[in-house]
Motif scaffolding. Structure first.
Motif, mmCIF file in Angstrom:
data_model
loop_
_atom_site.group_PDB
_atom_site.id
_atom_site.type_symbol
_atom_site.label_atom_id
_atom_site.label_comp_id
_atom_site.label_asym_id
_atom_site.label_seq_id
_atom_site.Cartn_x
_atom_site.Cartn_y
_atom_site.Cartn_z
ATOM 1 N N TYR A 1 53.033 0.911 21.797
ATOM 2 C CA TYR A 1 53.031 -0.443 21.941
ATOM 3 C C TYR A 1 52.011 -1.243 21.290
ATOM 4 O O TYR A 1 51.635 -0.657 20.423
ATOM 5 C CB TYR A 1 53.389 -0.779 23.396
ATOM 6 C CG TYR A 1 54.667 -0.437 24.171
ATOM 7 C CD1 TYR A 1 54.886 1.172 24.622
ATOM 8 C CD2 TYR A 1 55.518 -1.251 24.488
ATOM 9 C CE1 TYR A 1 55.968 1.307 25.133
ATOM 10 C CE2 TYR A 1 56.908 -0.803 24.839
ATOM 11 C CZ TYR A 1 56.926 0.297 25.236
ATOM 12 O OH TYR A 1 58.203 0.665 25.821
ATOM 13 N N ARG A 2 51.860 -2.232 21.718
ATOM 14 C CA ARG A 2 50.739 -3.050 21.250
ATOM 15 C C ARG A 2 49.233 -2.149 20.972
ATOM 16 O O ARG A 2 49.000 -1.499 21.927
ATOM 17 C CB ARG A 2 50.337 -4.336 21.915
ATOM 18 C CG ARG A 2 49.127 -5.040 21.447
ATOM 19 C CD ARG A 2 48.852 -6.278 22.296
ATOM 20 N NE ARG A 2 47.906 -7.086 21.668
ATOM 21 C CZ ARG A 2 46.674 -7.293 22.325
ATOM 22 N NH1 ARG A 2 46.420 -6.361 23.061
ATOM 23 N NH2 ARG A 2 45.652 -8.084 21.924
ATOM 24 N N GLY B 1 45.330 -1.560 20.648
ATOM 25 C CA GLY B 1 43.931 -2.256 20.357
ATOM 26 C C GLY B 1 42.905 -1.108 19.926
ATOM 27 O O GLY B 1 43.030 0.167 20.082
ATOM 28 N N ALA C 1 43.643 -5.758 17.216
ATOM 29 C CA ALA C 1 44.943 -5.097 17.924
ATOM 30 C C ALA C 1 45.922 -5.795 16.911
ATOM 31 O O ALA C 1 46.083 -6.649 16.176
ATOM 32 C CB ALA C 1 45.013 -5.821 19.345
ATOM 33 N N ILE C 2 47.059 -4.827 17.063
ATOM 34 C CA ILE C 2 48.198 -5.024 16.464
ATOM 35 C C ILE C 2 49.465 -5.039 17.191
ATOM 36 O O ILE C 2 49.534 -4.113 17.950
ATOM 37 C CB ILE C 2 48.331 -4.192 15.158
ATOM 38 C CG1 ILE C 2 49.395 -4.329 14.305
ATOM 39 C CG2 ILE C 2 48.279 -2.565 15.668
ATOM 40 C CD1 ILE C 2 49.433 -3.824 12.914
ATOM 41 N N SER C 3 50.561 -5.769 17.191
ATOM 42 C CA SER C 3 51.633 -5.717 17.792
ATOM 43 C C SER C 3 52.708 -4.671 17.552
ATOM 44 O O SER C 3 52.576 -4.097 16.355
ATOM 45 C CB SER C 3 52.424 -7.066 17.784
ATOM 46 O OG SER C 3 52.931 -7.210 16.407
ATOM 47 N N ARG C 4 53.586 -4.398 18.396
ATOM 48 C CA ARG C 4 54.182 -3.110 18.250
ATOM 49 C C ARG C 4 55.111 -3.344 16.872
ATOM 50 O O ARG C 4 55.264 -2.293 16.195
ATOM 51 C CB ARG C 4 55.249 -2.969 19.293
ATOM 52 C CG ARG C 4 56.424 -1.598 19.621
ATOM 53 C CD ARG C 4 56.967 -1.524 20.661
ATOM 54 N NE ARG C 4 57.760 -0.338 20.662
ATOM 55 C CZ ARG C 4 58.625 -0.280 21.489
ATOM 56 N NH1 ARG C 4 58.976 -0.915 22.596
ATOM 57 N NH2 ARG C 4 59.166 1.056 21.530
ATOM 58 N N SER D 1 52.477 -9.281 14.573
ATOM 59 C CA SER D 1 50.849 -10.129 14.902
ATOM 60 C C SER D 1 49.547 -9.105 14.998
ATOM 61 O O SER D 1 49.756 -7.996 15.513
ATOM 62 C CB SER D 1 51.249 -10.635 16.476
ATOM 63 O OG SER D 1 52.346 -11.596 16.465
ATOM 64 N N THR D 2 48.694 -9.568 14.599
ATOM 65 C CA THR D 2 47.349 -9.151 14.673
ATOM 66 C C THR D 2 46.358 -9.942 15.141
ATOM 67 O O THR D 2 46.417 -11.356 15.100
ATOM 68 C CB THR D 2 46.863 -8.417 13.166
ATOM 69 O OG1 THR D 2 46.622 -9.596 12.301
ATOM 70 C CG2 THR D 2 47.663 -7.595 12.450
ATOM 71 N N THR E 1 46.468 2.431 23.594
ATOM 72 C CA THR E 1 47.777 1.793 23.694
ATOM 73 C C THR E 1 48.721 2.380 24.891
ATOM 74 O O THR E 1 48.339 3.508 25.380
ATOM 75 C CB THR E 1 48.506 2.169 22.161
ATOM 76 O OG1 THR E 1 49.906 1.655 22.230
ATOM 77 C CG2 THR E 1 48.835 3.601 22.217
#
Length: 124
Positions: free
Chosen positions: A32-33, A35, A50-53, A57-58, A98
């Motif tokens: 998942y997301r 970090g 962090a980066i989304s799945r 988005s970052t 994560t």
């Protein structure tokens, strides 16, 4: 056994670059997301990026914005942290974190994991 395995740390001169990797291993179905965090000697662990799945988005800490870039390859269950313009204050142990979706027996489970940490040392 599910693990997050980090690699890519090392010693670099100020202004140099490193790329960290964090790969989920075991009977994983995905992550998942993700970090990234770091912990300098004698200090608390702090958020870095962090980066989304979906990788749409970052998010970055102000201290690394414009210098660090996180990306991911979901086909490889791997997330990356590209670090450029490194400074002595970036010296720390870097950790990824994560939730991992994985198979155990006949069940599909989701659990939070931390990587083992990788040392980044920037010499001035």
């Amino acid at each position: 056994q599910v693990q997050l395995v980090e690699s890519g740390g090392g010693l670099v001169q100020a202004g140099g670059s490193l790329r960290l990797s964090c790969a989920a291993s075991g009977r994983t179905l995905g992550t998942y997301r993700m970090g990234w965090f770091r912990q300098a000697p004698g200090k608390e662990r702090v958020f870095v990026a962090a980066i989304s799945r979906s990788a749409v988005s970052t998010l970055y800490a102000d201290s690394v914005k414009g210098r660090f870039t996180t990306s991911r390859d979901n086909a490889k269950n791997t997330v990356y942290l590209q670090m450029t313009g490194l400074k002595s204050e970036d010296t720390a142990v870097y950790y990824c974190n994560t939730d991992v979706l994985f198979v155990e027996g006949l069940s599909t489970l989701r659990k939070n994991y931390w990587g083992q940490g990788t040392q980044v040392t920037v010499s001035s």
